[in-house]
Design a protein around this motif. Sequence first.
Motif, PDB file in Angstrom:
ATOM      1  N   ASP A 108       0.872  -1.211  -0.032  1.00 28.42           N
ATOM      2  CA  ASP A 108       0.001   0.080   0.158  1.00 28.42           C
ATOM      3  C   ASP A 108       0.932   1.214  -0.028  1.00 28.42           C
ATOM      4  OD1 ASP A 108      -2.324  -1.375  -0.288  1.00 28.42           O
ATOM      5  OD2 ASP A 108      -2.871  -1.058   1.970  1.00 28.42           O
ATOM      6  N   VAL A 109       2.031   1.213   0.926  1.00 23.60           N
ATOM      7  CA  VAL A 109       2.795   2.422   0.739  1.00 23.60           C
ATOM      8  C   VAL A 109       3.503   2.662  -0.483  1.00 23.60           C
ATOM      9  CG1 VAL A 109       5.099   3.204   1.537  1.00 23.60           C
ATOM     10  CG2 VAL A 109       3.452   2.202   3.359  1.00 23.60           C
ATOM     11  N   THR A 288       7.187   9.159   5.779  1.00 22.80           N
ATOM     12  CA  THR A 288       5.895   9.638   6.345  1.00 22.80           C
ATOM     13  C   THR A 288       4.652   8.698   5.905  1.00 22.80           C
ATOM     14  OG1 THR A 288       6.600  12.097   6.033  1.00 22.80           O
ATOM     15  CG2 THR A 288       4.222  11.578   6.123  1.00 22.80           C
ATOM     16  N   LEU A 289       4.718   8.214   4.802  1.00 25.17           N
ATOM     17  CA  LEU A 289       3.697   7.023   4.019  1.00 25.17           C
ATOM     18  C   LEU A 289       3.849   5.804   5.068  1.00 25.17           C
ATOM     19  CD1 LEU A 289       4.267   7.695   0.301  1.00 25.17           C
ATOM     20  CD2 LEU A 289       2.148   8.423   1.919  1.00 25.17           C
ATOM     21  N   ILE A 294       1.544   2.432   9.359  1.00 18.77           N
ATOM     22  CA  ILE A 294       1.584   1.777  10.710  1.00 18.77           C
ATOM     23  C   ILE A 294       0.603   2.196  11.606  1.00 18.77           C
ATOM     24  CG2 ILE A 294       3.002   1.280  12.541  1.00 18.77           C
ATOM     25  CD1 ILE A 294       3.829  -0.220  10.260  1.00 18.77           C
ATOM     26  N   THR A 295       0.339   3.495  11.530  1.00 20.81           N
ATOM     27  CA  THR A 295      -0.613   4.021  12.898  1.00 20.81           C
ATOM     28  C   THR A 295      -2.055   3.987  12.126  1.00 20.81           C
ATOM     29  OG1 THR A 295      -0.561   6.263  11.596  1.00 20.81           O
ATOM     30  CG2 THR A 295       0.787   5.827  13.382  1.00 20.81           C
ATOM     31  N   SER A 296      -2.429   3.629  10.837  1.00 16.66           N
ATOM     32  CA  SER A 296      -3.821   3.597  10.417  1.00 16.66           C
ATOM     33  C   SER A 296      -4.429   1.830  10.498  1.00 16.66           C
ATOM     34  CB  SER A 296      -3.691   3.784   8.920  1.00 16.66           C
ATOM     35  OG  SER A 296      -2.944   2.976   8.116  1.00 16.66           O
ATOM     36  N   GLY A 297      -3.245   1.134  11.063  1.00 15.75           N
ATOM     37  CA  GLY A 297      -3.929  -0.122  11.282  1.00 15.75           C
ATOM     38  C   GLY A 297      -3.136  -1.357  11.035  1.00 15.75           C
TER      39      GLY A 297
END
Length: 312
Positions: A108-109, A288-289, A294-297
């Motif tokens: 996804d990144v 940043t991506l 990581i923080t989004s799930g």
Amino acid sequence: MKHQQIKALVQVADCGSIRAAARSMHISQSALTRAMRELEEDVGAELLNRSYRGVSFTPAGKALLSRARLILSTLERAREEVRQISGGAGATVTLGITPVLGVTALPDVYKQFAQVMPEAELVLKEGLLTEIIPDLIEGELDFGIGITSQEQLPTELSYTPLCALESRIFGRAGHPLAKARDWSDLQDARWILNLTGGSPGDLLLRWLYAQGLPRPSRIVRCYSPMLMLEMMRRTDLIGFGPGRLIDDPLAGVGVETFAVQPQPPAGSVGIVRMRGMPLTPAAQMMVTLIQRAITSGYGDELANAPPELDEG
């Protein structure tokens, strides 16, 4: 210490001889020899051992060579950053990454990065921390993502934790010891581990020692994540690695989590980079991506505890 001298030092190392290095730099052999002599006078130490067999590096030469590579890499990144700021093409991001990110956040990144910076070149180097550290120190990578902690890294590297990473004991599906609950049952089995300092295998052995639990006595040392997985799929070797990798429907085919208890505590996966060295705009965008992913799930996915095992 001049740029041409530093470049000459690296070329001698890469080419294996002064003659070949001079040819690659399109200068005479005498000019390169003179540059090396001047560099030795500047630093006050002999850098090369010269003999009829060729050249080799002294301890001082080896130490300077590592820094010389970093200097050249830093200068190239500075040029690239100026080009990016000026709107020029040619942005490149080179990162070393632990395999477990390849089955979670990285796809996804990558898609997001390709949308934001479609002209940028992305270079991915899969590897364990043992490969990431020297490449960072020599300036071969913009940054790395590895399973580690600040205490396990050289002082010139910094570490930014991203999330916890749950790891497990595992082996081939149907392994005769898969249902064993006691560590003593696994003591005499054959294992496959990376035992380099700070590696997951090294941390596992340290944890077993601290817990007073029996440690494996027969270990195949392996430094390739893919080779470890293949050997575990096709033999009775037992390994230790990220649980999310084992649960993946593609990467985890043919392997299963062992029932042994207790299992080692979760580790940490994070960003490793040279301390005090700024990232290029493209590399900062990639960082940043990854942090957003990581923080989004994905962080919760990596830290998940293993599922309950059937005791039957």
